[in-house]
Enzyme design. Structure first.
Site, PDB file in Angstrom:
ATOM      1  N   TYR A  35       3.160  10.083   0.541  1.00  0.00           N
ATOM      2  CA  TYR A  35       4.130   9.420   1.295  1.00  0.00           C
ATOM      3  C   TYR A  35       5.502   9.749   1.054  1.00  0.00           C
ATOM      4  O   TYR A  35       6.705   9.565   1.547  1.00  0.00           O
ATOM      5  CB  TYR A  35       3.950   7.953   1.572  1.00  0.00           C
ATOM      6  CG  TYR A  35       2.650   7.501   1.949  1.00  0.00           C
ATOM      7  CD1 TYR A  35       1.909   8.353   2.670  1.00  0.00           C
ATOM      8  CD2 TYR A  35       2.180   5.862   1.646  1.00  0.00           C
ATOM      9  CE1 TYR A  35       0.356   7.969   2.913  1.00  0.00           C
ATOM     10  CE2 TYR A  35       1.124   5.508   1.909  1.00  0.00           C
ATOM     11  CZ  TYR A  35      -0.020   6.394   2.666  1.00  0.00           C
ATOM     12  OH  TYR A  35      -1.130   6.123   3.087  1.00  0.00           O
ATOM     13  N   LYS A  73      -2.372   6.042  -4.619  1.00  0.00           N
ATOM     14  CA  LYS A  73      -3.514   7.101  -4.076  1.00  0.00           C
ATOM     15  C   LYS A  73      -3.342   8.727  -4.859  1.00  0.00           C
ATOM     16  O   LYS A  73      -2.356   9.150  -4.495  1.00  0.00           O
ATOM     17  CB  LYS A  73      -3.694   7.245  -2.459  1.00  0.00           C
ATOM     18  CG  LYS A  73      -3.771   5.908  -1.746  1.00  0.00           C
ATOM     19  CD  LYS A  73      -3.914   5.957  -0.382  1.00  0.00           C
ATOM     20  CE  LYS A  73      -3.529   4.782   0.355  1.00  0.00           C
ATOM     21  NZ  LYS A  73      -2.268   4.618   1.054  1.00  0.00           N
ATOM     22  N   HIS A  97      -7.535   9.727  -2.362  1.00  0.00           N
ATOM     23  CA  HIS A  97      -7.015   9.462  -0.917  1.00  0.00           C
ATOM     24  C   HIS A  97      -7.783   9.919   0.162  1.00  0.00           C
ATOM     25  O   HIS A  97      -7.992   9.241   1.154  1.00  0.00           O
ATOM     26  CB  HIS A  97      -5.669  10.141  -0.943  1.00  0.00           C
ATOM     27  CG  HIS A  97      -4.774   9.668   0.283  1.00  0.00           C
ATOM     28  ND1 HIS A  97      -3.505   9.666   0.237  1.00  0.00           N
ATOM     29  CD2 HIS A  97      -4.918   9.289   1.429  1.00  0.00           C
ATOM     30  CE1 HIS A  97      -2.629   9.184   1.193  1.00  0.00           C
ATOM     31  NE2 HIS A  97      -3.810   9.045   2.235  1.00  0.00           N
ATOM     32  N   ASP A 106       0.735  -1.217   0.039  1.00  0.00           N
ATOM     33  CA  ASP A 106       0.009   0.277  -0.131  1.00  0.00           C
ATOM     34  C   ASP A 106       0.885   1.289   0.037  1.00  0.00           C
ATOM     35  O   ASP A 106       1.576   1.640   1.054  1.00  0.00           O
ATOM     36  CB  ASP A 106      -0.770   0.023   1.216  1.00  0.00           C
ATOM     37  CG  ASP A 106      -1.942   1.211   1.292  1.00  0.00           C
ATOM     38  OD1 ASP A 106      -2.668   1.025   0.603  1.00  0.00           O
ATOM     39  OD2 ASP A 106      -1.547   2.221   2.059  1.00  0.00           O
TER      40      ASP A 106
HETATM   41  N1  LIG Z   1      -5.431   5.969   3.447  1.00  0.00           N
HETATM   42  C1  LIG Z   1      -5.081   6.742   4.463  1.00  0.00           C
HETATM   43  O1  LIG Z   1      -5.596   7.747   4.721  1.00  0.00           O
HETATM   44  C2  LIG Z   1      -4.186   6.220   5.248  1.00  0.00           C
HETATM   45  C3  LIG Z   1      -3.908   6.560   6.700  1.00  0.00           C
HETATM   46  C4  LIG Z   1      -2.840   6.232   7.440  1.00  0.00           C
HETATM   47  C5  LIG Z   1      -2.190   4.938   6.980  1.00  0.00           C
HETATM   48  N2  LIG Z   1      -2.412   4.542   5.799  1.00  0.00           N
HETATM   49  C6  LIG Z   1      -1.726   3.234   5.162  1.00  0.00           C
HETATM   50  O2  LIG Z   1      -1.920   2.087   6.381  1.00  0.00           O
HETATM   51  C7  LIG Z   1      -0.497   1.655   6.679  1.00  0.00           C
HETATM   52  C8  LIG Z   1      -0.695   1.279   8.081  1.00  0.00           C
HETATM   53  O3  LIG Z   1      -0.726   2.360   8.983  1.00  0.00           O
HETATM   54  P1  LIG Z   1       0.131   3.134   9.642  1.00  0.00           P
HETATM   55  O4  LIG Z   1       1.742   2.861   9.230  1.00  0.00           O
HETATM   56  O5  LIG Z   1      -0.149   4.425  10.166  1.00  0.00           O
HETATM   57  O6  LIG Z   1       0.314   2.504  11.343  1.00  0.00           O
HETATM   58  P2  LIG Z   1       0.159   0.973  11.871  1.00  0.00           P
HETATM   59  O7  LIG Z   1       0.227  -0.201  10.718  1.00  0.00           O
HETATM   60  O8  LIG Z   1      -1.004   0.831  12.573  1.00  0.00           O
HETATM   61  O9  LIG Z   1       1.311   0.862  12.756  1.00  0.00           O
HETATM   62  C9  LIG Z   1       2.723   1.225  12.314  1.00  0.00           C
HETATM   63  C10 LIG Z   1       3.572   1.378  13.706  1.00  0.00           C
HETATM   64  O10 LIG Z   1       3.652  -0.055  14.239  1.00  0.00           O
HETATM   65  C11 LIG Z   1       4.933  -0.445  14.719  1.00  0.00           C
HETATM   66  N3  LIG Z   1       4.849  -1.905  14.243  1.00  0.00           N
HETATM   67  C12 LIG Z   1       4.483  -2.648  13.386  1.00  0.00           C
HETATM   68  N4  LIG Z   1       4.543  -3.977  13.550  1.00  0.00           N
HETATM   69  C13 LIG Z   1       4.855  -4.091  14.883  1.00  0.00           C
HETATM   70  C14 LIG Z   1       4.898  -5.352  15.824  1.00  0.00           C
HETATM   71  N5  LIG Z   1       4.875  -6.551  15.473  1.00  0.00           N
HETATM   72  N6  LIG Z   1       5.175  -5.094  17.236  1.00  0.00           N
HETATM   73  C15 LIG Z   1       5.429  -3.693  17.413  1.00  0.00           C
HETATM   74  N7  LIG Z   1       5.241  -2.543  16.722  1.00  0.00           N
HETATM   75  C16 LIG Z   1       5.026  -2.851  15.407  1.00  0.00           C
HETATM   76  C17 LIG Z   1       5.729  -0.054  13.497  1.00  0.00           C
HETATM   77  O11 LIG Z   1       7.059   0.225  13.880  1.00  0.00           O
HETATM   78  P3  LIG Z   1       8.306  -0.335  13.083  1.00  0.00           P
HETATM   79  O12 LIG Z   1       8.203   0.120  11.699  1.00  0.00           O
HETATM   80  O13 LIG Z   1       9.407  -0.157  14.005  1.00  0.00           O
HETATM   81  O14 LIG Z   1       7.873  -1.843  13.173  1.00  0.00           O
HETATM   82  C18 LIG Z   1       4.976   1.623  13.633  1.00  0.00           C
HETATM   83  O15 LIG Z   1       5.419   2.316  14.230  1.00  0.00           O
HETATM   84  C19 LIG Z   1       0.166   3.071   6.161  1.00  0.00           C
HETATM   85  O16 LIG Z   1       1.525   2.524   6.357  1.00  0.00           O
HETATM   86  C20 LIG Z   1      -0.171   3.345   4.946  1.00  0.00           C
HETATM   87  O17 LIG Z   1       0.178   2.615   3.931  1.00  0.00           O
HETATM   88  C21 LIG Z   1      -3.515   5.079   4.997  1.00  0.00           C
END
Ligand SMILES: NC(=O)c1ccc[n+]([C@@H]2O[C@H](COP(=O)([O-])OP(=O)(O)OC[C@H]3O[C@@H](n4cnc5c(N)ncnc54)[C@H](OP(=O)(O)O)[C@@H]3O)[C@@H](O)[C@H]2O)c1
Length: 323
Positions: A56, A85, A118, A51
């Site tokens: 980004y 997006k 987006h 994704d």
């Molecule tokens: N459409 C939208 O508006 C929108 C908004 C937000 C996000 N997104 C998409 O959704 C994806 C996911 O959301 P997000 O990146 O905001 O947050 P997330 O996936 O909920 O959390 C990421 C965080 O969790 C940590 N983490 C991951 N695996 C872990 C584990 N097994 N144990 C402990 N910590 C862990 C990561 O650190 P490490 O990297 O150190 O593991 C990072 O700090 C984004 O990357 C993006 O592609 C889309």
């Protein structure tokens, strides 16, 4: 049918979306090389859904990682499901294809598998990603979402994207598209914040009734960067998730991912840490019992990590409505 790492959901246009996706968003201060290494590591352990987004600012690295894993024989292009997006400064219909082509050029790919609007609100087109006036207020722009959607349909018809969908849309905004006279392709998905503290049960029910796949972001509680309200609870420290984790010999992260997957929702999980990347795909060798699903349902508090308050005054701000 039991879920496995190659499971997918067939979307309304007949294309398949893998149920587990790899998130690529990272806070600004994270070196872009970590993104490239992360995507490569993710593909090596079996992630096939990546994704990304123009916003980004790492599509060059995402594309390099994918192309290197194709070149070394790990995967074929058609085995990868790559999402992009359209950023909010590209909503005027005449800019939609340009927005997409910028991403394709950065990714160095001929097509992407899924292209999303987006966010439902539009900002002034131009060089600035978040255009602001001299008082630090966002500069809104008015574009009919239905016109943006027609330009998205044209991108699909031109073969530049396999599927088209939306992100951060509320029910009213989804209905605006669904009820558009002459609709050619309906949105295949709505990608929204969704996790144990915001379980989106009403949005899920609505989407299921319209054959729209729900894709969940921030399943692990977000990266807690500057956009996130720092007073919010740390999801992976939740005592209920930790306790259920002990029962299944899994981490709170694995329980958080599995809970969303068992509700027929596609999960995005971001990590650039090799151990976490491996852990996050090891979610297909156990099944949460109904009483554990229920206990996790009880954690819902309709809480957003990403309320996007910067855009709260925009007429199309999506989170004023209940869902
Ligand atoms: N459409 C939208 O508006 C929108 C908004 C937000 C996000 N997104 C998409 O959704 C994806 C996911 O959301 P997000 O990146 O905001 O947050 P997330 O996936 O909920 O959390 C990421 C965080 O969790 C940590 N983490 C991951 N695996 C872990 C584990 N097994 N144990 C402990 N910590 C862990 C990561 O650190 P490490 O990297 O150190 O593991 C990072 O700090 C984004 O990357 C993006 O592609 C889309």
């Amino acid at each position: 049918m039991a879920l496995d790492k190659d499971s997918f959901i067939t979307m309304s246009d007949g294309n398949r979306i893998p149920v587990l996706g790899f998130g690529t968003y990272a806070p600004e201060d994270v070196p872009k090389g970590q993104c490239k290494a992360g995507v490569k590591a993710a593909i090596e352990v079996g992630f096939r859904h990546i994704d990304g987004a123009y916003l980004y600012q790492n599509e060059v690295e995402v594309g390099e990682a994918i192309r290197e894993k194709i070149a070394d024989g790990t995967v074929k292009r058609e085995e990868i499901f790559c999402t992009g997006k359209l950023w909010v400064t590209f909503h005027p219909p005449e800019l939609v294809r340009q927005g997409l082509e910028k991403s394709l050029k950065a990714l160095q790919l001929d097509y992407i598998d899924l292209f999303l609007i987006h966010c439902p609100f539009s900002l002034k087109p131009g060089e600035s990603i978040i255009p602001m006036d001299e008082n630090g207020k966002i500069i809104c722009h008015s574009v009919d979402l239905r016109a943006t959607w027609e330009a998205m349909e044209a991108c699909k018809d031109a073969g530049l994207v396999k599927s088209i969908g939306v992100s951060n849309f509320n029910r009213r905004q989804l209905e605006l598209i669904l009820n558009k006279p002459g609709l050619k392709h309906q949105p295949v998905c709505n990608q929204v914040e969704c996790h144990v503290y915001l379980n989106q049960c009403k949005m899920l029910e609505f989407c299921k009734s319209k054959n729209i796949v729900l894709v969940a972001y921030q399943v692990l509680g977000s990266s807690r960067d500057k956009w996130i309200d720092q007073t919010t609870p740390v999801l992976l420290d939740d005592p209920v998730l930790l306790k259920i984790g002990l029962k299944y010999k899994k981490s709170s992260a694995q329980i958080a991912v599995r809970y969303i997957l068992q509700r027929d929702i596609v999960v995005l999980a971001k990590s650039f840490t090799p151990e976490h990347i491996k852990q996050n795909i090891q979610v297909f060798d156990f099944h949460l019992a109904p009483e554990d699903m229920q206990a996790i349902d009880g954690l819902n508090r309709d809480m957003r990590y990403l309320p996007m308050k910067l855009y709260a005054e925009h007429p199309e701000y999506p989170f004023r409505e209940e869902y």
